[in-house]
Design a protein around this motif. Sequence first.
Motif, PDB file in Angstrom:
ATOM      1  N   GLN A  11       0.842  -1.147   0.019  1.00 41.06           N
ATOM      2  CA  GLN A  11       0.098  -0.034  -0.036  1.00 41.06           C
ATOM      3  C   GLN A  11       0.773   1.281  -0.073  1.00 41.06           C
ATOM      4  N   ARG A  12       0.330   2.245  -0.621  1.00 39.09           N
ATOM      5  CA  ARG A  12       1.148   3.736  -0.660  1.00 39.09           C
ATOM      6  C   ARG A  12       0.923   4.161   0.733  1.00 39.09           C
ATOM      7  N   ASP A  13       2.052   5.128   0.976  1.00 42.68           N
ATOM      8  CA  ASP A  13       1.856   5.924   2.393  1.00 42.68           C
ATOM      9  C   ASP A  13       2.170   7.247   1.914  1.00 42.68           C
ATOM     10  N   THR A  14       2.078   8.035   3.123  1.00 48.60           N
ATOM     11  CA  THR A  14       2.603   9.440   2.736  1.00 48.60           C
ATOM     12  C   THR A  14       3.801   9.524   2.352  1.00 48.60           C
ATOM     13  N   VAL A  15       4.798   9.029   2.476  1.00 50.34           N
ATOM     14  CA  VAL A  15       6.347   9.152   2.110  1.00 50.34           C
ATOM     15  C   VAL A  15       6.112   9.024   0.713  1.00 50.34           C
ATOM     16  N   ASP A  16       5.487   7.838   0.070  1.00 47.75           N
ATOM     17  CA  ASP A  16       5.370   7.580  -1.385  1.00 47.75           C
ATOM     18  C   ASP A  16       4.866   8.932  -2.160  1.00 47.75           C
ATOM     19  N   ASP A  17       4.058   9.623  -1.430  1.00 47.31           N
ATOM     20  CA  ASP A  17       3.418  10.742  -2.073  1.00 47.31           C
ATOM     21  C   ASP A  17       4.656  11.820  -2.151  1.00 47.31           C
ATOM     22  N   ALA A  25       9.614  17.068  -9.202  1.00 50.21           N
ATOM     23  CA  ALA A  25      10.407  18.544  -9.070  1.00 50.21           C
ATOM     24  C   ALA A  25      11.711  18.326  -9.308  1.00 50.21           C
ATOM     25  N   ARG A  26      12.641  17.417  -9.072  1.00 55.66           N
ATOM     26  CA  ARG A  26      13.958  17.199  -9.297  1.00 55.66           C
ATOM     27  C   ARG A  26      14.017  15.486  -9.749  1.00 55.66           C
ATOM     28  N   PRO A  27      13.835  15.409 -10.840  1.00 60.19           N
ATOM     29  CA  PRO A  27      14.028  13.912 -11.182  1.00 60.19           C
ATOM     30  C   PRO A  27      15.467  13.409 -11.275  1.00 60.19           C
ATOM     31  N   GLU A  28      16.503  14.358 -11.159  1.00 64.63           N
ATOM     32  CA  GLU A  28      17.861  13.706 -11.194  1.00 64.63           C
ATOM     33  C   GLU A  28      18.486  13.416  -9.945  1.00 64.63           C
ATOM     34  N   LEU A  29      17.623  13.743  -8.831  1.00 63.09           N
ATOM     35  CA  LEU A  29      17.853  13.284  -7.640  1.00 63.09           C
ATOM     36  C   LEU A  29      17.608  11.865  -6.998  1.00 63.09           C
ATOM     37  N   ASP A  30      18.139  10.907  -6.444  1.00 62.29           N
ATOM     38  CA  ASP A  30      17.755   9.526  -5.847  1.00 62.29           C
ATOM     39  C   ASP A  30      16.949   9.990  -4.413  1.00 62.29           C
ATOM     40  N   SER A  31      15.708   9.944  -4.372  1.00 68.92           N
ATOM     41  CA  SER A  31      15.091  10.024  -3.343  1.00 68.92           C
ATOM     42  C   SER A  31      14.959   8.891  -2.313  1.00 68.92           C
ATOM     43  N   GLY A  32      15.469   7.933  -2.582  1.00 74.27           N
ATOM     44  CA  GLY A  32      15.673   6.788  -1.602  1.00 74.27           C
ATOM     45  C   GLY A  32      16.050   6.939  -0.234  1.00 74.27           C
ATOM     46  N   PRO A  33      16.996   7.874   0.010  1.00 74.18           N
ATOM     47  CA  PRO A  33      17.533   7.955   1.417  1.00 74.18           C
ATOM     48  C   PRO A  33      16.238   8.842   1.965  1.00 74.18           C
ATOM     49  N   MET A  34      15.888   9.705   1.187  1.00 75.43           N
ATOM     50  CA  MET A  34      14.555  10.537   1.703  1.00 75.43           C
ATOM     51  C   MET A  34      13.358   9.707   2.198  1.00 75.43           C
ATOM     52  N   ALA A  35      13.089   8.950   1.586  1.00 70.74           N
ATOM     53  CA  ALA A  35      11.990   7.987   2.003  1.00 70.74           C
ATOM     54  C   ALA A  35      12.465   7.117   2.957  1.00 70.74           C
ATOM     55  N   LEU A  36      13.446   6.562   3.099  1.00 71.88           N
ATOM     56  CA  LEU A  36      13.928   5.796   4.432  1.00 71.88           C
ATOM     57  C   LEU A  36      13.828   6.590   5.634  1.00 71.88           C
ATOM     58  N   ILE A  37      14.635   7.853   5.413  1.00 69.12           N
ATOM     59  CA  ILE A  37      14.603   8.519   6.636  1.00 69.12           C
ATOM     60  C   ILE A  37      13.447   9.307   6.914  1.00 69.12           C
ATOM     61  N   GLY A  38      12.616   9.539   6.089  1.00 75.22           N
ATOM     62  CA  GLY A  38      11.179  10.048   6.276  1.00 75.22           C
ATOM     63  C   GLY A  38      10.256   9.148   7.103  1.00 75.22           C
ATOM     64  N   ARG A  39      10.472   7.698   6.598  1.00 80.61           N
ATOM     65  CA  ARG A  39       9.753   6.799   7.208  1.00 80.61           C
ATOM     66  C   ARG A  39      10.096   6.486   8.676  1.00 80.61           C
ATOM     67  N   LEU A  40      11.465   6.549   8.939  1.00 82.33           N
ATOM     68  CA  LEU A  40      12.126   6.322  10.214  1.00 82.33           C
ATOM     69  C   LEU A  40      11.428   7.447  11.170  1.00 82.33           C
ATOM     70  N   ARG A  41      11.484   8.649  10.424  1.00 84.45           N
ATOM     71  CA  ARG A  41      11.233   9.726  11.402  1.00 84.45           C
ATOM     72  C   ARG A  41       9.550   9.600  11.683  1.00 84.45           C
ATOM     73  N   ARG A  42       8.813   9.517  10.808  1.00 84.01           N
ATOM     74  CA  ARG A  42       7.502   9.215  11.013  1.00 84.01           C
ATOM     75  C   ARG A  42       7.168   8.156  11.865  1.00 84.01           C
ATOM     76  N   TYR A  43       7.780   7.115  11.599  1.00 82.74           N
ATOM     77  CA  TYR A  43       7.502   6.141  12.565  1.00 82.74           C
ATOM     78  C   TYR A  43       7.915   6.470  14.090  1.00 82.74           C
ATOM     79  N   ASN A  44       8.823   6.959  14.056  1.00 81.82           N
ATOM     80  CA  ASN A  44       9.425   7.485  15.432  1.00 81.82           C
ATOM     81  C   ASN A  44       8.385   8.182  16.144  1.00 81.82           C
ATOM     82  N   LEU A  45       7.665   9.209  15.447  1.00 79.01           N
ATOM     83  CA  LEU A  45       6.710   9.845  15.847  1.00 79.01           C
ATOM     84  C   LEU A  45       5.459   9.109  16.569  1.00 79.01           C
ATOM     85  N   ARG A  46       4.950   8.203  15.580  1.00 80.62           N
ATOM     86  CA  ARG A  46       4.055   7.363  16.277  1.00 80.62           C
ATOM     87  C   ARG A  46       4.208   6.502  17.401  1.00 80.62           C
TER      88      ARG A  46
END
Length: 176
Positions: A11-17, A25-46
């Motif tokens: 299932q898709r989550d907010t980080v996917d969006d 906005a920036r197709p040349e960037l690898d957003s993989g690290p942003m996704a993982l760190i974002g999920r870690l941060r969001r889960y930590n808040l929960r």
Amino acid sequence: MQEQAQERARQRDTVDDIVDQWARARPELDSGPMALIGRLRRYNLRVDSALREYFAQHGLDTSEFDVLATLRRAGEPYELNARGLLKSAMVTSGAITNRVDRLSAKGLVERRPCESDRRAVLVRLTPEGKDLVDALLPGHVRNERRLLAALDRDEQAQLDALLKKLLVAHGDIERL
């Protein structure tokens, strides 16, 4: 059970969006690290929210429980000096003082002079503090188990090993 967990993972989550927005906005960037760190941060808040809610039901905050649990796991006589508490909590001495003050006012810890160093003070669990931490611990573990229930035991072990690898790589190796 595993099929449900796999379906939730698809299932898709907010980080996917967010990642999709960056890809546009920036197709040349690898957003993989942003996704993982974002999920870690969001889960930590929960996780933080769930822990705060559990301890608040018992008149504590998470930092107060941390002090009580640190003293309890130190073993009899359930006491440590400020340095021992600081090492475990990874906060400033002022933060430890505030926590100990609050717990002392609740009758859950007491300060006493150190016999071997008159300048030092020991913080000890009172019998009420020990009883409280012992009573709360099973519910705390159930709460944490609930927070991890989307992962089976093997997945939990894999995640644990990976997070440990990251922590060690970033210097979190000081022993208690």
